[in-house]
Design a protein around this motif. Structure first.
Motif, PDB file in Angstrom:
ATOM      1  N   ASP A  34       1.627   6.480 -10.840  1.00  0.00           N
ATOM      2  CA  ASP A  34       0.366   5.727 -10.885  1.00  0.00           C
ATOM      3  C   ASP A  34      -0.618   6.047  -9.891  1.00  0.00           C
ATOM      4  OD1 ASP A  34       1.733   3.510 -12.415  1.00  0.00           O
ATOM      5  OD2 ASP A  34       2.372   2.551 -10.644  1.00  0.00           O
ATOM      6  N   ILE A  36      -3.884   5.398  -7.690  1.00  0.00           N
ATOM      7  CA  ILE A  36      -4.535   4.479  -6.726  1.00  0.00           C
ATOM      8  C   ILE A  36      -6.059   4.379  -6.969  1.00  0.00           C
ATOM      9  CG2 ILE A  36      -4.580   3.860  -4.170  1.00  0.00           C
ATOM     10  CD1 ILE A  36      -1.624   3.868  -5.173  1.00  0.00           C
ATOM     11  N   ALA A  59       0.899   6.992  -6.540  1.00  0.00           N
ATOM     12  CA  ALA A  59       2.221   5.953  -6.031  1.00  0.00           C
ATOM     13  C   ALA A  59       3.223   6.246  -7.144  1.00  0.00           C
ATOM     14  CB  ALA A  59       1.782   4.808  -5.740  1.00  0.00           C
TER      15      ALA A  59
END
Length: 153
Positions: A34, A36, A59
């Motif tokens: 993912d 951020i 992340a």
């Protein structure tokens, strides 16, 4: 310009309940993380061989969900190399001559960096460049010179 870089993560088959990779269907162990929001992909101090990619910008997504990072988010180090060649012909007769040639590759002996580690699961090695672009022959190697002498008839 450098080559395009895609950030990935690795999930082991035994780490999740479905026995695959946490997303079902057995779709391989290499997935994307993912992003951020609001965090730059470039490290705060700028890109260097020690840290080309900002690890704080990514992340690992929760198990059972694919990451939202796209492909080719960043560009690796560019390749800049200057090569030169000089030729001189020495005439022996109307139809014969010697040709002397000198060639130099990577004249300024510039370090050509390879791509950084793009697997977020590799911990402290993520974002680091640990090898040159090419160690052996051709583009990206250390300065090399060659001489040739040729008889044309």
């Amino acid at each position: 310009t450098g080559r395009q870089l895609t950030i990935s993560i690795t999930r082991a088959a035994g780490d999740v309940p479905d026995g695959n990779t946490g997303t079902g269907g057995g779709n391989g162990s290499v997935q994307r993380p993912d992003l951020i929001p609001g965090v730059s992909l470039i490290p705060p101090g700028g890109q260097s061989a020690d840290l080309w990619i900002n690890p704080a910008a990514f992340a690992i997504p929760p198990k059972g969900r694919w990451g939202m990072a796209g492909r080719s988010l960043l560009t690796g180090p560019g390749l800049v190399q200057f090569d030169v060649g000089v030729t001189r012909r020495f005439r022996l007769s109307e139809e014969r001559n010697f040709e002397f040639r000198w060639e130099a590759f990577n004249v300024f002996n510039r370090t050509q960096l390879g791509n950084p580690n793009t697997n977020l699961s590799d911990g402290p090695n993520f974002g680091r460049i640990t090898a040159p672009f090419n160690r052996l022959f051709g583009t990206g190697t250390n300065r090399q010179m060659q001489f040739s002498l040729r008889l044309n008839f």
